[in-house]
Design a protein around this motif. Structure first.
Motif, PDB file in Angstrom:
ATOM      1  N   LYS A 398       9.746  47.273 -18.403  1.00 23.73           N
ATOM      2  CA  LYS A 398       9.651  45.833 -18.664  1.00 23.73           C
ATOM      3  C   LYS A 398      11.015  45.246 -19.020  1.00 23.73           C
ATOM      4  CE  LYS A 398       4.873  45.739 -20.319  1.00 23.73           C
ATOM      5  NZ  LYS A 398       4.001  45.459 -21.489  1.00 23.73           N
ATOM      6  N   LEU A 399      11.762  45.960 -19.888  1.00 24.89           N
ATOM      7  CA  LEU A 399      13.103  45.493 -20.241  1.00 24.89           C
ATOM      8  C   LEU A 399      13.995  45.382 -19.003  1.00 24.89           C
ATOM      9  CD1 LEU A 399      13.857  47.475 -23.517  1.00 24.89           C
ATOM     10  CD2 LEU A 399      13.572  45.025 -23.307  1.00 24.89           C
ATOM     11  N   GLN A 400      13.874  46.340 -18.082  1.00 28.91           N
ATOM     12  CA  GLN A 400      14.667  46.293 -16.852  1.00 28.91           C
ATOM     13  C   GLN A 400      14.341  45.034 -16.045  1.00 28.91           C
ATOM     14  OE1 GLN A 400      13.598  49.391 -14.180  1.00 28.91           O
ATOM     15  NE2 GLN A 400      14.714  48.520 -12.457  1.00 28.91           N
ATOM     16  N   ASN A 401      13.049  44.702 -15.941  1.00 22.19           N
ATOM     17  CA  ASN A 401      12.664  43.512 -15.172  1.00 22.19           C
ATOM     18  C   ASN A 401      13.238  42.236 -15.800  1.00 22.19           C
ATOM     19  OD1 ASN A 401      11.169  45.097 -13.385  1.00 22.19           O
ATOM     20  ND2 ASN A 401       9.345  45.019 -14.673  1.00 22.19           N
ATOM     21  N   TYR A 402      13.131  42.123 -17.138  1.00 22.97           N
ATOM     22  CA  TYR A 402      13.625  40.917 -17.802  1.00 22.97           C
ATOM     23  C   TYR A 402      15.150  40.796 -17.684  1.00 22.97           C
ATOM     24  CZ  TYR A 402       8.967  40.357 -19.815  1.00 22.97           C
ATOM     25  OH  TYR A 402       7.629  40.175 -19.973  1.00 22.97           O
ATOM     26  N   ILE A 403      15.858  41.915 -17.824  1.00 22.75           N
ATOM     27  CA  ILE A 403      17.323  41.879 -17.714  1.00 22.75           C
ATOM     28  C   ILE A 403      17.743  41.537 -16.278  1.00 22.75           C
ATOM     29  CG2 ILE A 403      19.417  43.277 -17.908  1.00 22.75           C
ATOM     30  CD1 ILE A 403      18.051  44.750 -20.207  1.00 22.75           C
ATOM     31  N   ASN A 404      17.010  42.040 -15.280  1.00 25.38           N
ATOM     32  CA  ASN A 404      17.302  41.680 -13.891  1.00 25.38           C
ATOM     33  C   ASN A 404      17.098  40.183 -13.652  1.00 25.38           C
ATOM     34  OD1 ASN A 404      17.970  44.283 -13.167  1.00 25.38           O
ATOM     35  ND2 ASN A 404      15.885  44.830 -12.585  1.00 25.38           N
ATOM     36  N   LEU A 405      16.042  39.619 -14.278  1.00 22.27           N
ATOM     37  CA  LEU A 405      15.812  38.182 -14.139  1.00 22.27           C
ATOM     38  C   LEU A 405      16.943  37.373 -14.759  1.00 22.27           C
ATOM     39  CD1 LEU A 405      11.973  37.885 -14.880  1.00 22.27           C
ATOM     40  CD2 LEU A 405      13.121  37.414 -12.716  1.00 22.27           C
ATOM     41  N   LEU A 406      17.456  37.833 -15.948  1.00 23.68           N
ATOM     42  CA  LEU A 406      18.550  37.110 -16.593  1.00 23.68           C
ATOM     43  C   LEU A 406      19.857  37.233 -15.813  1.00 23.68           C
ATOM     44  CD1 LEU A 406      17.926  38.022 -20.340  1.00 23.68           C
ATOM     45  CD2 LEU A 406      17.462  35.856 -19.213  1.00 23.68           C
ATOM     46  N   ALA A 407      20.045  38.343 -15.099  1.00 21.11           N
ATOM     47  CA  ALA A 407      21.274  38.525 -14.314  1.00 21.11           C
ATOM     48  C   ALA A 407      21.208  37.829 -12.963  1.00 21.11           C
ATOM     49  CB  ALA A 407      21.546  40.014 -14.112  1.00 21.11           C
ATOM     50  N   LEU A 408      20.027  37.355 -12.560  1.00 24.55           N
ATOM     51  CA  LEU A 408      19.865  36.749 -11.245  1.00 24.55           C
ATOM     52  C   LEU A 408      20.613  35.418 -11.080  1.00 24.55           C
ATOM     53  CD1 LEU A 408      18.387  37.439  -8.636  1.00 24.55           C
ATOM     54  CD2 LEU A 408      16.441  36.107  -9.443  1.00 24.55           C
ATOM     55  N   PRO A 409      20.671  34.491 -12.098  1.00 23.92           N
ATOM     56  CA  PRO A 409      21.404  33.224 -11.892  1.00 23.92           C
ATOM     57  C   PRO A 409      22.888  33.385 -11.603  1.00 23.92           C
ATOM     58  CG  PRO A 409      19.932  33.038 -13.751  1.00 23.92           C
ATOM     59  CD  PRO A 409      19.908  34.458 -13.354  1.00 23.92           C
ATOM     60  N   SER A 410      23.498  34.500 -12.035  1.00 26.20           N
ATOM     61  CA  SER A 410      24.914  34.693 -11.732  1.00 26.20           C
ATOM     62  C   SER A 410      25.148  35.045 -10.268  1.00 26.20           C
ATOM     63  CB  SER A 410      25.496  35.791 -12.632  1.00 26.20           C
ATOM     64  OG  SER A 410      24.849  37.031 -12.371  1.00 26.20           O
ATOM     65  N   VAL A 411      24.074  35.439  -9.560  1.00 18.75           N
ATOM     66  CA  VAL A 411      24.178  35.784  -8.139  1.00 18.75           C
ATOM     67  C   VAL A 411      23.729  34.615  -7.269  1.00 18.75           C
ATOM     68  CG1 VAL A 411      23.478  37.429  -6.363  1.00 18.75           C
ATOM     69  CG2 VAL A 411      23.797  38.194  -8.707  1.00 18.75           C
ATOM     70  N   ARG A 412      22.581  34.006  -7.678  1.00 21.39           N
ATOM     71  CA  ARG A 412      22.024  32.847  -6.964  1.00 21.39           C
ATOM     72  C   ARG A 412      21.963  31.661  -7.915  1.00 21.39           C
ATOM     73  NH1 ARG A 412      16.406  34.641  -4.807  1.00 21.39           N
ATOM     74  NH2 ARG A 412      16.393  32.421  -4.266  1.00 21.39           N
ATOM     75  N   GLN A 413      22.479  30.506  -7.483  1.00 20.90           N
ATOM     76  CA  GLN A 413      22.584  29.355  -8.375  1.00 20.90           C
ATOM     77  C   GLN A 413      21.229  28.732  -8.669  1.00 20.90           C
ATOM     78  OE1 GLN A 413      25.442  28.750  -9.773  1.00 20.90           O
ATOM     79  NE2 GLN A 413      26.366  30.402  -8.570  1.00 20.90           N
ATOM     80  N   ASP A 414      20.339  28.681  -7.667  1.00 22.37           N
ATOM     81  CA  ASP A 414      19.031  28.052  -7.824  1.00 22.37           C
ATOM     82  C   ASP A 414      17.940  29.082  -8.070  1.00 22.37           C
ATOM     83  OD1 ASP A 414      19.303  29.188  -5.395  1.00 22.37           O
ATOM     84  OD2 ASP A 414      18.297  27.593  -4.244  1.00 22.37           O
ATOM     85  N   ALA A 415      18.293  30.189  -8.733  1.00 22.87           N
ATOM     86  CA  ALA A 415      17.324  31.283  -8.898  1.00 22.87           C
ATOM     87  C   ALA A 415      16.251  30.949  -9.912  1.00 22.87           C
ATOM     88  CB  ALA A 415      18.051  32.568  -9.312  1.00 22.87           C
ATOM     89  N   MET A 416      16.616  30.307 -11.037  1.00 27.22           N
ATOM     90  CA  MET A 416      15.658  30.130 -12.134  1.00 27.22           C
ATOM     91  C   MET A 416      16.043  28.894 -12.928  1.00 27.22           C
ATOM     92  SD  MET A 416      14.505  33.033 -14.866  1.00 27.22           S
ATOM     93  CE  MET A 416      16.193  33.385 -15.270  1.00 27.22           C
ATOM     94  N   PRO A 417      15.088  27.977 -13.203  1.00 24.08           N
ATOM     95  CA  PRO A 417      15.391  26.807 -14.042  1.00 24.08           C
ATOM     96  C   PRO A 417      15.531  27.185 -15.502  1.00 24.08           C
ATOM     97  CG  PRO A 417      13.082  26.798 -13.389  1.00 24.08           C
ATOM     98  CD  PRO A 417      13.738  27.912 -12.632  1.00 24.08           C
ATOM     99  N   HIS A 418      15.991  26.193 -16.305  1.00 22.21           N
ATOM    100  CA  HIS A 418      16.269  26.465 -17.723  1.00 22.21           C
ATOM    101  C   HIS A 418      14.999  26.774 -18.515  1.00 22.21           C
ATOM    102  CE1 HIS A 418      18.291  26.341 -21.525  1.00 22.21           C
ATOM    103  NE2 HIS A 418      17.439  25.406 -21.958  1.00 22.21           N
ATOM    104  N   SER A 419      13.885  26.120 -18.166  1.00 20.45           N
ATOM    105  CA  SER A 419      12.633  26.387 -18.902  1.00 20.45           C
ATOM    106  C   SER A 419      12.169  27.813 -18.712  1.00 20.45           C
ATOM    107  CB  SER A 419      11.566  25.397 -18.435  1.00 20.45           C
ATOM    108  OG  SER A 419      11.346  25.557 -17.036  1.00 20.45           O
ATOM    109  N   ASN A 420      12.289  28.318 -17.466  1.00 21.06           N
ATOM    110  CA  ASN A 420      11.917  29.722 -17.228  1.00 21.06           C
ATOM    111  C   ASN A 420      12.856  30.674 -17.946  1.00 21.06           C
ATOM    112  OD1 ASN A 420       9.907  28.758 -15.618  1.00 21.06           O
ATOM    113  ND2 ASN A 420      11.002  29.075 -13.687  1.00 21.06           N
ATOM    114  N   THR A 421      14.118  30.290 -18.062  1.00 20.18           N
ATOM    115  CA  THR A 421      15.069  31.139 -18.805  1.00 20.18           C
ATOM    116  C   THR A 421      14.645  31.292 -20.261  1.00 20.18           C
ATOM    117  OG1 THR A 421      16.823  30.324 -17.376  1.00 20.18           O
ATOM    118  CG2 THR A 421      17.492  31.432 -19.386  1.00 20.18           C
ATOM    119  N   SER A 422      14.204  30.220 -20.885  1.00 18.18           N
ATOM    120  CA  SER A 422      13.735  30.299 -22.276  1.00 18.18           C
ATOM    121  C   SER A 422      12.533  31.216 -22.383  1.00 18.18           C
ATOM    122  CB  SER A 422      13.376  28.895 -22.777  1.00 18.18           C
ATOM    123  OG  SER A 422      14.480  28.028 -22.679  1.00 18.18           O
TER     124      SER A 422
END
Length: 785
Positions: A398-422
């Motif tokens: 689970k930690l791996q999945n969450y960390i991958n999601l947090l690292a995704l915006p640095s690769v793709r600009q429109d990967a995740m909005p700010h609300s999903n980041t919170s």
């Protein structure tokens, strides 16, 4: 501070040595007490043997006395026999009957004598054997007593040496403690001084913040009047809406990354220790690789565990790169932190490593359950450990999945909005708490399993030490995950807050805007430096703060003084008005007095003229005087009958005078004036006192409000210090429990070893005694031959 840490480490080492020596001292004291008990029991046995020897000597004396009596009786019987034989010779002629009777009595005496001789011989033999046994046992007991006394002396010497050594160590520790207390007091004084300085700085900071807030409000009102550039057709042009560089956000991000770096280092060290000690345990239990070959499954498991550093070390290196990339001159958001992707990849590889070794861990625990000496309780604990290991691996996934999601915006600009980041940060914090709970449960079950394994008869010292090291590593891993979970929960607001966003929009910051922001920051810095070089040097910051403080205090005192001056001016104006009124009254009184004096002079002149003339003229004068008096009396009566109106400062008084009370209105008015003037004076003094009190209370209220704000901030800092102290206390309690448990295990092992050594010594003593007895018996046999 380095000296203090060195002294603390030395103090902890000395405390550990003291605890070890104390444990050894207890074991030695126990051995001395056992030996003293043995010597006491041997002394009791010696006393019993002495008593038995005395009894046998008494029996021997009684037997010798009995033997003498029997010898005397034998002699008497022999004499009687000789006399009877002489009588028989004399009376042979008397017949056969007396001779037969004598022969019968003689045969009875001979049998009795023979029995007594045999009994005497048997008693002599028993006495000799008992004497030999007593001498032998006495010699053995004396040798054993001498040996025990020597051992007791040696133990006493060891105990005396240890007590002197402990006394020296205690004195040294007490001196170190006193020195540390003195240093602690000096540090406390320095801390108090620092607190005072911080309070002053906080006050200055509040004043500066109020001024800055005012300026910010003015600037924000100006900024809000301008419309941000927001092109709805071409979103690429919106990069012109560049936000300002947030230095406070960068400093906070740097601080948070530094704290996380220390926690990641502790986590990496704990994971390395856990995997290494697990590998050592696989080589020892259930089969010792130094004695026999372990199973192929455990060999493969050990090979995988040996490669743990290749997966764990990159976590620390990648996070160090991430920490170094966060500086004051950069922009730290998820879209610009490129190094987070490297850390995410390394964490994914470590999670794959855990998934790879998971079946081998489960099979290894199953092999332990299949061991011949595995009990039902141990099997149950192994099953619980299997479920705990599965849970820990799933939480890492689970930690791996969450960390991958947090690292995704640095690769793709429109990967995740700010609300999903919170939401991702919130779920990551909950996942870290569940990881701490899972590892804590696994450590608890492993402790219970280790306690059960210690009771098995085939457990070796090597396995016990490896298990203790593994338990210590699990404890450090539990505390480290707990610290990480608490740290992440405390800084969750910072993680979920948007430090940068373009003006007029809520979208995230893209790299183009970040580059523009940094370029603007460099230009602003260069411009400010150029302005500083062009203009003369400004007033220093501290001097400006002190001047501002003096100006504020002087402004406050000026306001108070202006209020007092205004009050004094008003009072002076009132007093001037009263002065003018009383001057007018005095002038009126003077005019009235002059008129009365003139009138009296005229009356006296008329009276003198009337007295100096003829009788007719005197009578006429007297008549005129009487008429004048009558007219004056009539006028006075008419005036008395008419009411008079008196005006003064206190008001108007309408009176109708009588004959009896001519000057009452003046005295009454004077009394009323004096009363009201006294009252006015009292009221003015009370008003002045109340004004001064109000000014004083106002200044006190302002000072109390400042002190209240300072106290609130100090309370927050103290609460944080208390939390840190509680965390340190829990960590120290855990360490104390582990060290206590290890010391208890060592003491139990030492006591068992001492008992086994005592048993072997007692067996050797018995063998030596049997050999000595055998050698003595062989020597006697050889002598007899």
């Amino acid at each position: 501070m380095a000296n203090v840490t060195d002294l603390q480490t030395k103090y902890s080492k000395l405390a550990q040595e003291y605890s070890k020596l104390r444990a050894q001292n207890q074991v030695l004291k126990k051995g001395v007490v056992d030996e003293q008990a043995n010597s006491a029991s041997l002394k009791e046995q010696l006393k019993q043997r002495d008593q038995s020897l005395r009894k046998q000597e008494q029996e021997m004396d009684s037997l010798s006395f009995r033997n003498q009596q029997l010898a005397k009786r034998v002699e008497l019987l022999q004499e009687e026999l000789a006399a009877s034989e002489a009588k028989g010779k004399k009376g042979k002629s008397k017949g056969d009957s007396p001779s037969q009777h004598g022969l019968q009595t003689q045969s009875v005496f001979d049998e009795d004598l023979q029995k007594k001789i045999e009994e005497n011989e048997r008693l002599h033999i028993q006495f000799y054997e008992a004497d030999e046994r007593h001498k032998k046992t006495e010699a053995e007991l004396r040798e054993r007593l001498e040996k025990l006394e020597k051992d007791a002396e040696q133990h006493h010497g060891v105990v005396d040496g240890l007590t002197t050594k402990y006394a020296e160590t205690i004195e040294r520790l007490q001196s170190d403690k006193a020195r540390l207390e003195v240093k602690a007091q000096t540090l406390e004084r320095e801390a108090k001084e620092c607190r005072m300085r911080t309070e002053d700085c906080q006050q200055q900071l509040r004043r500066c913040q109020s001024e800055l807030n005012r300026q910010v409000k003015q600037s924000s009102s100006v900024i809000q009047e301008k419309v941000p550039f927001n092109d709805t057709k071409f979103s690429d042009y919106n990069s012109l809406n560049v936000p300002s560089h947030n230095r406070r956000h960068q400093l906070k991000a740097r601080d948070v990354a530094g704290q996380a770096m220390s926690f990641i280092q502790d986590l990496v060290a704990a994971l390395l220790n856990v995997h290494s000690y697990t590998e050592q345990r696989v080589h020892i239990y259930p089969l010792d690789s130094s004695i026999e070959t372990i199973s192929p499954l455990n060999q493969k498991f050990s090979q995988y565990l040996h490669e743990n550093a290749a997966y764990v070390r990159p976590l620390e290196d990648s996070f160090l790169q991430l920490y170094q990339s966060i500086t004051e001159d950069t922009v730290t958001v998820l879209e610009t932190v490129v190094k987070l992707k490297i850390f995410s990849d390394n964490f994914s590889s470590y999670t794959h490593f855990l998934q790879k070794i998971l079946p081998y861990q489960l099979k290894s625990l199953e092999e332990e359950c299949e061991a011949p000496l595995c009990t039902a309780a141990l099997s149950a604990k192994n099953q619980e450990l299997q479920s705990d290991i599965k849970r820990v691996t799933s939480v890492f996934e689970k930690l791996q999945n969450y960390i991958n999601l947090l690292a995704l915006p640095s690769v793709r600009q429109d990967a995740m909005p700010h609300s999903n980041t919170s939401a991702v940060f919130t779920q990551l914090a909950a996942c870290l708490h569940s990881l701490h709970d899972a590892i804590k449960e696994m450590s608890k079950h492993y402790n219970q399993k280790a306690d059960i394994e210690r009771e098995l008869p085939t457990v070796t010292q090597k396995l016990c030490t490896t298990t203790e090291c593994l338990l210590g590593s699990l404890g450090s891993l539990t505390s480290c995950t707990g610290k990480i979970a608490t740290f992440f929960s405390n800084n969750l607001d910072f993680f979920t807050s948007s430090g940068y966003s373009p003006r007029g929009s809520t979208a995230a910051l893209n790299p183009v805007q970040a580059e523009s922001m940094l370029a603007n920051k460099k230009k602003a810095t260069a411009y400010i430096q150029a302005v500083k070089k062009a203009k003369p040097q400004s007033v220093p910051y501290r001097e400006a703060l002190s001047n501002r403080r003096i100006l504020t205090s002087s402004t406050e005192s000026r306001e108070g003084l202006t209020q007092q001056v205004q009050q004094s001016q008003e009072k002076i104006a009132r007093l001037e008005q009263e002065k003018e009124h009383w001057l007018l009254e005095a002038q009126l009184g003077k005019v009235r007095l002059e008129k009365e004096n003139q009138r009296i002079a005229e009356l006296e002149a008329q009276l003198a003229a009337a007295l100096g003339g003829s009788p007719n003229s005197q009578t006429a004068a007297a008549g005129a005087l009487t008429r004048g008096h009558e007219e004056a009396a009539a006028e006075l009566k008419a005036a008395e009958k008419e009411p008079t109106l008196c005006t003064s400062l206190v008001g108007m008084l309408c009176t109708t005078p009588t004959d009896e009370h001519v000057g009452d209105e003046e005295s009454r008015e004077q009394l009323i004036k004096s009363h009201y003037m006294a009252r006015v004076g009292e009221l003015t003094t009370q008003l002045q006192i109340s004004d001064s009190k109000a000014v004083h209370f106002h200044s006190e209220c302002r000072a109390l409000a400042k002190r209240l704000a300072i106290a609130e901030k100090s309370r927050e800092t103290f609460s944080e210090e208390v939390k840190l102290a509680n965390q340190n206390i829990t960590r120290l309690q855990d360490e104390l429990a582990t060290t206590k448990r290890s010391y208890e295990d060592q003491l139990s092992m030492m006591s068992d070893h001492l008992c086994s050594m005592n048993e072997t010594l007692s067996k050797q003593r018995e063998e030596i005694d049997t050999l000595k007895m055998g050698s003595k018996g062989n020597a006697k046999k050889n002598k007899g031959r």
